[in-house]
Design a protein around this motif. Sequence first.
Motif, PDB file in Angstrom:
ATOM      1  N   GLY A 229       0.666  -1.072   0.017  1.00  0.00           N
ATOM      2  CA  GLY A 229       0.444  -0.037   0.133  1.00  0.00           C
ATOM      3  C   GLY A 229       0.750   1.056  -0.224  1.00  0.00           C
ATOM      4  N   MET A 230       2.177   1.234  -0.531  1.00  0.00           N
ATOM      5  CA  MET A 230       2.860   2.547  -0.832  1.00  0.00           C
ATOM      6  C   MET A 230       2.407   3.420  -1.440  1.00  0.00           C
ATOM      7  SD  MET A 230       7.061   1.913  -0.041  1.00  0.00           S
ATOM      8  CE  MET A 230       7.148   0.489   1.552  1.00  0.00           C
ATOM      9  N   ASN A 231       2.569   4.768  -1.878  1.00  0.00           N
ATOM     10  CA  ASN A 231       2.512   5.209  -2.940  1.00  0.00           C
ATOM     11  C   ASN A 231       2.872   5.927  -4.004  1.00  0.00           C
ATOM     12  OD1 ASN A 231       0.917   5.707  -0.330  1.00  0.00           O
ATOM     13  ND2 ASN A 231       1.858   7.162   0.254  1.00  0.00           N
ATOM     14  N   PHE A 232       4.183   5.188  -4.926  1.00  0.00           N
ATOM     15  CA  PHE A 232       4.415   5.464  -5.387  1.00  0.00           C
ATOM     16  C   PHE A 232       3.682   5.952  -6.714  1.00  0.00           C
ATOM     17  CE2 PHE A 232       7.897   3.061  -3.378  1.00  0.00           C
ATOM     18  CZ  PHE A 232       9.069   4.003  -3.366  1.00  0.00           C
ATOM     19  N   ARG A 237      -3.048  10.279  -3.538  1.00  0.00           N
ATOM     20  CA  ARG A 237      -1.677  10.345  -2.127  1.00  0.00           C
ATOM     21  C   ARG A 237      -0.227  11.016  -3.162  1.00  0.00           C
ATOM     22  NH1 ARG A 237      -3.543   9.727   2.302  1.00  0.00           N
ATOM     23  NH2 ARG A 237      -1.150   9.465   2.836  1.00  0.00           N
TER      24      ARG A 237
ATOM     25  N   THR B  42      13.584   9.001  -8.221  1.00  0.00           N
ATOM     26  CA  THR B  42      12.283   8.884  -7.305  1.00  0.00           C
ATOM     27  C   THR B  42      12.297   9.406  -6.495  1.00  0.00           C
ATOM     28  OG1 THR B  42      12.332   6.592  -7.819  1.00  0.00           O
ATOM     29  CG2 THR B  42      10.527   7.644  -6.713  1.00  0.00           C
ATOM     30  N   VAL B  45      12.355  13.385  -7.263  1.00  0.00           N
ATOM     31  CA  VAL B  45      11.034  14.021  -8.554  1.00  0.00           C
ATOM     32  C   VAL B  45       9.887  13.864  -7.088  1.00  0.00           C
ATOM     33  CG1 VAL B  45       9.377  12.306  -9.996  1.00  0.00           C
ATOM     34  CG2 VAL B  45      11.498  12.717 -10.207  1.00  0.00           C
ATOM     35  N   TYR B  46       9.525  13.298  -6.068  1.00  0.00           N
ATOM     36  CA  TYR B  46       8.311  13.424  -5.183  1.00  0.00           C
ATOM     37  C   TYR B  46       8.517  13.969  -3.736  1.00  0.00           C
ATOM     38  CZ  TYR B  46       5.612   8.940  -7.650  1.00  0.00           C
ATOM     39  OH  TYR B  46       5.290   8.872  -8.765  1.00  0.00           O
ATOM     40  N   ARG B  49       5.895  16.827  -2.306  1.00  0.00           N
ATOM     41  CA  ARG B  49       4.975  16.457  -3.309  1.00  0.00           C
ATOM     42  C   ARG B  49       3.838  16.000  -2.501  1.00  0.00           C
ATOM     43  NH1 ARG B  49       5.814  15.104  -9.371  1.00  0.00           N
ATOM     44  NH2 ARG B  49       3.833  14.770  -9.446  1.00  0.00           N
ATOM     45  N   ILE B  51       0.902  15.117   0.420  1.00  0.00           N
ATOM     46  CA  ILE B  51      -0.152  15.894   0.398  1.00  0.00           C
ATOM     47  C   ILE B  51      -0.328  15.832   1.799  1.00  0.00           C
ATOM     48  CG2 ILE B  51      -2.820  15.087  -0.118  1.00  0.00           C
ATOM     49  CD1 ILE B  51      -2.276  14.145  -3.085  1.00  0.00           C
ATOM     50  N   THR B  52       0.431  14.978   2.065  1.00  0.00           N
ATOM     51  CA  THR B  52       0.084  15.715   3.999  1.00  0.00           C
ATOM     52  C   THR B  52       1.775  15.142   4.355  1.00  0.00           C
ATOM     53  OG1 THR B  52       0.195  12.772   4.317  1.00  0.00           O
ATOM     54  CG2 THR B  52      -2.148  14.143   4.605  1.00  0.00           C
ATOM     55  N   PRO B 165       5.765   4.250   5.791  1.00  0.00           N
ATOM     56  CA  PRO B 165       6.021   3.765   4.612  1.00  0.00           C
ATOM     57  C   PRO B 165       4.618   4.107   3.498  1.00  0.00           C
ATOM     58  CG  PRO B 165       6.775   1.819   5.629  1.00  0.00           C
ATOM     59  CD  PRO B 165       6.416   2.505   5.786  1.00  0.00           C
ATOM     60  N   ARG B 166       3.738   4.240   4.014  1.00  0.00           N
ATOM     61  CA  ARG B 166       2.146   4.330   3.597  1.00  0.00           C
ATOM     62  C   ARG B 166       1.685   5.628   3.410  1.00  0.00           C
ATOM     63  NH1 ARG B 166      -1.813  -0.555   4.748  1.00  0.00           N
ATOM     64  NH2 ARG B 166       0.038  -2.342   4.910  1.00  0.00           N
ATOM     65  N   THR B 167       1.939   6.569   4.680  1.00  0.00           N
ATOM     66  CA  THR B 167       1.635   7.692   4.824  1.00  0.00           C
ATOM     67  C   THR B 167       2.055   8.710   4.013  1.00  0.00           C
ATOM     68  OG1 THR B 167       2.980   7.440   7.710  1.00  0.00           O
ATOM     69  CG2 THR B 167       1.793   9.436   6.866  1.00  0.00           C
ATOM     70  N   ASN B 168       2.961   8.568   3.339  1.00  0.00           N
ATOM     71  CA  ASN B 168       2.960   9.997   2.355  1.00  0.00           C
ATOM     72  C   ASN B 168       3.934   9.567   0.836  1.00  0.00           C
ATOM     73  OD1 ASN B 168       5.148  10.939   3.708  1.00  0.00           O
ATOM     74  ND2 ASN B 168       4.401  12.516   4.587  1.00  0.00           N
ATOM     75  N   LEU B 169       3.966  10.175   0.295  1.00  0.00           N
ATOM     76  CA  LEU B 169       4.715   9.877  -1.322  1.00  0.00           C
ATOM     77  C   LEU B 169       6.197  10.036  -0.561  1.00  0.00           C
ATOM     78  CD1 LEU B 169       4.033  12.184  -4.026  1.00  0.00           C
ATOM     79  CD2 LEU B 169       4.113   9.317  -3.844  1.00  0.00           C
ATOM     80  N   SER B 172       7.199   6.620   1.421  1.00  0.00           N
ATOM     81  CA  SER B 172       7.245   5.506   0.078  1.00  0.00           C
ATOM     82  C   SER B 172       8.757   6.084   0.082  1.00  0.00           C
ATOM     83  CB  SER B 172       6.627   5.559  -0.218  1.00  0.00           C
ATOM     84  OG  SER B 172       5.445   5.603  -0.226  1.00  0.00           O
ATOM     85  N   THR B 173       9.604   6.963   0.097  1.00  0.00           N
ATOM     86  CA  THR B 173      10.658   7.011  -0.821  1.00  0.00           C
ATOM     87  C   THR B 173      11.538   6.978  -0.213  1.00  0.00           C
ATOM     88  OG1 THR B 173      10.255   9.513  -0.795  1.00  0.00           O
ATOM     89  CG2 THR B 173       9.936   8.602  -2.952  1.00  0.00           C
ATOM     90  N   THR B 176      11.766   3.426   1.378  1.00  0.00           N
ATOM     91  CA  THR B 176      12.683   2.297   0.269  1.00  0.00           C
ATOM     92  C   THR B 176      14.016   2.626  -0.073  1.00  0.00           C
ATOM     93  OG1 THR B 176      10.567   2.324  -0.928  1.00  0.00           O
ATOM     94  CG2 THR B 176      11.739   1.165  -2.132  1.00  0.00           C
TER      95      THR B 176
END
Lengths: 620, 243
Positions: A229-232, A237, B42, B45-46, B49, B51-52, B165-169, B172-173, B176
């Motif tokens: 469920g990540m956001n890439f 999101r 990656t 780029v993000y 960006r 949102i939260t 990792p799910r909270t925001n971009l 995740s980035t 990772t």
Amino acid sequence: MTTMAFPIPRPTHPTGIWNWITTIDHKKIGVLYGVTAFILFLTGGIEALLMRIQLAGPNQDIVSAEIFNQLFTMHGTTMIFLAIMPLSAAFFNFVIPLQIGARDVAFPRLNAFSYWTFLAGAIILKISWFTGGATNAGWFGYAPLTSVQQNPGTGIDYWIVSLQVLGIASLAASFNFLVTIINMRAPGMSFMRLPLFTWMTFITNILIVLAFPVITVALIELYFDRSFGMNFFNVARGGDPVLWQHLFWVFGHPEVYILILPAMGIVSEILPTFSKKPLFGYPAIVLAGAIIAFMGWMVWSHHMFTVGLGPIPVTVFTITTMAIAVPTGIKVFNWMGTMWGGSMDFKTPMLYAIGFVAMFTIGGISGVMHSMASSDAQQQDTYFIVAHIHYVLFGGAIFAIFAGIYYWFPKITGRMYSETLGKINFWITMVGFNLAFFPQHFLGLDGMPRRIYTYDASMGWNLWNGVSTAGVIILAIGILIFMHNIVKSWRKGELAGGDPWDGRTLEWSIPSPPPEYNFAEIPTVYDRDDWWARKRREVRRGVPVAGGSGEDEHHDIHLPQPSYWPLVVAIGLFIGGIGLVYPVGMYAISMVGVFIGTVAVYAWSFEPVNDPEEGEQAAH
Amino acid sequence: MAQATAHHGEHEPTTTGLNHRKMLMWAFLGSDCMFFGTLIATYLVYKNRSITGPLPEDVFSIPVTTVSTFVLLMSSMSMVLAYAALTRNSMKTFRIWLASTCILGATFVGFQVYEFTTFANYEHKVYCADVGVKELTPLKQQLAEKCGTEDEHNGVVEEVVGLTPRTNLFGSTFYTLTGFHGAHVTLGIVWLLSLFFLSFKKGMVTPEKNLDLDLAPLYWHFVDIVWIVIFTVVYLFGVFPGF
């Protein structure tokens, strides 16, 4: 290292299936690659045939839209990753050590590992047909079609895992061949004396080493999106699907050259041999290959002209794309210069090589048409693109691969194929191919979109679709004749002798099929096209020319010995990969795979490449 | 002589005179550059960006990461010392420095685990007295709106907004990229530990056969260099304005 005790004795099967399973002989691995990839090529062909039958007439319902999506996705993925790349790898394996005067590749066990890992990746992709539906988002898997909301099944996950496993196989093979070509050349074999096929392999492997990590990361990100469920690539999101396109094509465009450069190398071997002339403009062809590889990194966004990148990037990528046609053109003109004034011998490999030059040029010209962004906006996602890609990849890469198979068949098997059947095969394939794909230019310009599973009779596409399907059936007949020729000749063709073509490069200086140790004595190289030059020198001195070499000098050759471990590591990767497809509850299975792989990696590292005492026996 | 050493693959004559395995290692590192390059691309780029929140300026603690960066850089030094000790054939010193490298590497990974858990349970606070005085991150400004309501206790408003990792971009980035770096360090520790234990077995790790000790440091230093880039691009550029 011989002090280490091994739980399992070293495999010592001189023949039979275990010999093939444990082999680390580059020639046998090459044959394994070739046969496996050809079978996978047939599966991709069957997928294509089903699509063409569905599209033969309007409003047909032979396969459903859902199955059709899976068919074109699997067809593309199969042909690129499971057919053309491994068929090229088969030639790398068989030919490269012979062309540079080496006894094997630099890392023989790693080479076996590449093959078995490739097979594991291929199986993972293909079993997805039977586990609830294969991937269906196109071979480039654009986000958000691949998102778990759009695509909840496991097809995409199988596709991701399979491409990752195949990537490991390709990377391992590339490291191996880079080191082999740089470090295992025979004395005197300087870079500018390398046969062209070796040169193109070298450049291709540099591209693989640099391009595959990009797709690896993109697939990891996609996997994380789907499984955790990540956001890439999740727009809700803030994720950007265009990033996927960029990452994919930053890999994908070099990948196109990964597919075509080995083909160009093969053709550059065949044209001089059957024109009885040295390759015209050798340095220009080498340099053009290197420039293509370099510029291949600067053109990826021409796949994305209609995304809306803005005028500046579109202009830049238009210019770079047009520019990359220049080194390609240099090659085409040099091939024509090679044939010009030569004493040409139209044997089957030569026919296929000339077919390559002609068909690839047609595909190249339609490629230049796409480079104009305004023109591309008309052609994007139509059958015109399908026609283009098949002219460069079938008329290009596959024609060259067939040329290579016919050319090296006597070297690989020691037997000659049937020339009559070969010529029939060529002409039927040539006619079928053009009948199948040339009308797709018309369909595309007439607005037929690609990836549609059917169309209405009133669209005016009936005739050319029917012709295209008929062409594919003729093409399939051509492939059947090819298979018949190969199978029959392999079993009872005439003996070919070491040098049936009056060849130019070192592989023709040894008997066919080559002995396990390749060269009884490592040759010293004095010329580009050394074997050709050596034959001429010796003729002048009155020394008889033989395709073979001394038989009694190989008593001190120590060949690397067979090993189980590459296969076991690949099995670990296979199990680990399958576990990753089903995140919930299956990670336990992945851990089993990781465990097997780790144990095997350690066993591999402690296993000596070569036991001196046993090596003595193996060489006799 | 050639026969006796052939199976180590170390003294085989090669065209360039360079060892096969070392050349493979360099090719692999080139490939790994593209791997980390893509992850960093990656991330960039993000950047900005999400949102939260939380955002880099909320969660990063530059002092803590500076310490862990220092630890990792010191592990490169002890790696060099270990290698030098081996070439001098002083096995005892070699083992001490090799073990130090592993410990420093493990400390770095420990820092990373600490960092990840802190971020995942990130709880941010605003001292209502600071509102209008200090510069606040957007997330804190949002929270500061609760100052003066019943959510304020002892002049402080606080809220748990873990970064996963799910909270925001950014989550995740960030996870990772740094996660894969941590995995590289962990793999390096496993490799070095294997060499450490092998060195007790006679004849396995010797100055003549120091090739493995040539490859492992190459990998180790590479992973360190990647961290320097990550520390600069992700941490420093993330916290200090103007980048």
